[in-house]
Design a protein around this motif. Structure first.
Motif, short mmCIF file in Angstrom:
data_model
loop_
_atom_site.label_atom_id
_atom_site.label_comp_id
_atom_site.label_asym_id
_atom_site.label_seq_id
_atom_site.Cartn_x
_atom_site.Cartn_y
_atom_site.Cartn_z
N ILE A 82 71.38 23.32 1.97
CA ILE A 82 70.18 24.15 1.98
C ILE A 82 69.13 23.52 1.08
CG2 ILE A 82 69.22 26.40 1.37
CD1 ILE A 82 71.94 27.63 1.97
N ASN A 83 67.92 23.32 1.63
CA ASN A 83 66.79 22.85 0.83
C ASN A 83 65.98 24.02 0.28
OD1 ASN A 83 67.14 20.07 0.90
ND2 ASN A 83 66.04 19.84 2.84
N ARG A 183 63.92 32.56 6.77
CA ARG A 183 64.08 31.20 7.29
C ARG A 183 64.86 30.38 6.27
NH1 ARG A 183 60.33 30.18 11.59
NH2 ARG A 183 58.91 31.97 11.87
N PHE A 185 66.01 26.59 5.53
CA PHE A 185 65.72 25.20 5.88
C PHE A 185 66.79 24.29 5.27
CE2 PHE A 185 61.73 27.53 5.81
CZ PHE A 185 61.19 27.20 7.06
N CYS A 186 67.55 23.64 6.13
CA CYS A 186 68.63 22.76 5.70
C CYS A 186 68.32 21.32 6.09
CB CYS A 186 69.95 23.19 6.35
SG CYS A 186 70.43 24.89 6.01
N THR A 187 69.08 20.40 5.58
CA THR A 187 68.83 18.98 5.86
C THR A 187 69.13 18.62 7.32
OG1 THR A 187 71.07 18.46 5.08
CG2 THR A 187 69.26 18.26 3.48
N HIS A 190 67.66 24.32 10.94
CA HIS A 190 66.94 25.48 10.44
C HIS A 190 67.53 26.75 11.04
CE1 HIS A 190 63.15 22.69 10.20
NE2 HIS A 190 64.00 22.47 9.23
N TYR A 192 66.68 30.92 11.63
CA TYR A 192 65.65 31.95 11.63
C TYR A 192 66.33 33.29 11.90
CZ TYR A 192 61.57 34.65 13.24
OH TYR A 192 60.59 35.61 13.41
N GLN A 203 67.90 25.84 15.03
CA GLN A 203 67.39 24.55 15.48
C GLN A 203 68.13 23.46 14.73
OE1 GLN A 203 63.18 23.96 14.97
NE2 GLN A 203 63.22 21.86 15.74
N ARG A 204 68.88 22.65 15.44
CA ARG A 204 69.61 21.53 14.83
C ARG A 204 68.75 20.28 14.83
NH1 ARG A 204 73.88 24.44 17.25
NH2 ARG A 204 75.67 24.76 15.84
N LEU A 210 63.67 26.27 18.17
CA LEU A 210 64.72 27.24 17.86
C LEU A 210 65.30 27.81 19.15
CD1 LEU A 210 62.77 29.11 15.07
CD2 LEU A 210 65.00 28.04 14.68
#
Length: 268
Positions: A82-83, A183, A185-187, A190, A192, A203-204, A210
């Motif tokens: 996770i960012n 939301r 946001f991962c590396t 994402h 939602y 969304q990969r 998405l």
């Protein structure tokens, strides 16, 4: 002659009534927010461990298949680390609660961010799956006895960042109104979703948009609680999640009281 209770009283009563029930040998489904502060949360966990009773917190998000699926995806590592997490909750809360206990600080423990906004705080810490270590926040009462507007930024133990936005003085909802929004946001992807688990889209990496994620049918809080009692499913919202949310709320209040200064969150 009963063995389970659903505590749905004003916030200030949650701790005492849940403790009394568990000490009487009763399993408890406890309405949100779990308790007023982290000190009460720790004591509730102590009593739960001593009595061995079941304690589930009735947060719609944590109880939803959407949030449980999202949490599993995040824990699996397939979306990377996770960012950041961004979340918003809003409601025409100020006008709807005038003259009620929800705007009495000693009874409610807070305003919009601790009432409807508690869903956002809980869902975010549930999805994060790790402690919050630092918070900067501002609360605005808008001439009410409790907070109506609130914003906060926070840092997780891993270094990931969080932004939280709560507006309790908005237009009434309609079919064209915006809803809550979370939301992650991962590396490598994402997520939602919403604070109540209203939706789940993913969304990969490499995908252009998405897409909805299929999840099991949702059931009510009491039905979920009964399934936990029967051993069908794990407890989706144990008091440890409630403690993490309470620690975040305590830090938000402390930071706002210092004009938004950074506050270190007490360890769990």
């Amino acid at each position: 002659d009963f063995d389970a209770a659903f505590v749905v009283t004003p916030h200030v009563l949650h701790h005492g009534q849940a403790v009394m029930a568990m000490q009487a040998g009763v399993d408890v489904l406890l309405e949100k927010p779990m308790v007023m502060n982290a000190a009460e949360a720790r004591d509730l966990i102590r009593v739960q461990q001593e009595t061995g009773r079941l304690l589930t917190v009735a947060f719609n998000g944590s109880l939803s298949p959407q949030i449980r699926t999202a949490a599993s995806l995040l824990r699996s590592g397939e979306l990377g680390r996770i960012n950041s997490i961004s979340a918003t909750v809003w409601q025409n809360w100020k006008g709807n609660t005038v003259g009620t206990w929800r705007q009495i600080p000693e009874v409610s423990g807070g305003g919009f961010l601790f009432d409807t906004g508690a869903h956002m705080l809980n869902t975010v810490v549930d999805l994060a799956g790790e402690p919050v270590v630092e918070v900067m926040a501002l609360l605005d009462n808008q001439d009410a006895p409790v907070d109506i507007l609130g914003v906060a930024i926070a840092r997780l133990k891993s270094g990931a960042l969080i932004s939280l936005h709560a507006s309790g003085d908005t237009l009434p909802k309609s079919s064209h109104s915006i809803g809550s929004d979370v939301r992650v946001f991962c590396t490598e992807g994402h997520i939602y979703t919403g604070v109540w688990g209203e939706r789940l889209e993913l969304q990969r990496a490499g995908e252009n948009a998405l897409s909805p994620v299929a999840v099991p049918a949702s059931t009510g809080a009491w039905e979920q609680f009964l399934r936990v009692r029967s051993g069908e499913i794990a407890n989706p919202c144990p008091p440890t999640v409630g403690l993490r949310m309470a620690l975040l709320w305590d830090a938000i209040q402390a930071s706002s009281g210092q004009g938004g200064a950074p506050v270190q969150v007490a360890p769990e």
